[in-house]
Motif scaffolding. Structure first.
Motif: not given
Length: 146
Positions: A60-64, A133-136, A48-56, A39-40
């Motif tokens: 995933a873009f979360t919190g936004g 896309y702007r918040p990310y 804090t949000q938003p976050q980016v999750v990197v997995d196999r 998780r980034y």
């Protein structure tokens, strides 16, 4: 009549690969990029949000704003040219055109840093990046949560 040497189709393919702009290839998963899984969050503050999750499976873009998980991203292995020897990896999370942003793992040659940069939008006279896309992009760069 065929000339000696490379067949014309082979030569045309070679020139397209090496004379054209860098290309990206769609990947089915992120096997081989396991060191980046996690998780980034903006600035590494995982509260804090938003976050980016990197997995196999992808990104995933979360919190936004609600965005679909990017499960078949394009890997731009040659984004920095044929002679790049750094640690960065570039992806286009969404393969549909136009591409909203480019995602960089190990951004600025920094392990654990993820950056999102506008790609085909927001240039003078061009189309504006869609609001979803702007918040990310605004929260970038992200650091890996520990």
């Amino acid at each position: 009549m065929q000339r000696s040497g490379f067949p014309a189709a082979v030569l045309a393919g070679f020139l397209a690969l090496y004379a054209g702009p860098s290309t990206a290839i769609e990947v089915e998963n992120l096997d081989g990029f396991e060191e980046h899984f996690g998780r980034y969050a903006p600035g590494g503050d995982c509260a804090t949000q938003p976050q980016v999750v990197v997995d196999r499976e992808g990104f995933a873009f979360t919190g936004g704003p609600d965005l679909p998980k990017a499960t078949r991203p394009e890997y731009a292995a040659s984004y920095m040219g044929n002679f790049y020897e750094g640690i960065g990896h570039w992806f286009f999370p969404y393969r549909s055109e136009p591409r909203p942003y480019v995602l960089t793992l190990n951004a600025d040659e920094t392990p654990g840093k993820l950056a999102l940069e506008v790609y085909e939008f927001d240039y003078q006279g061009g189309p504006k990046l869609p609001e979803k896309y702007r918040p990310y992009v605004a929260a970038s760069p992200y650091l890996k949560c520990r």
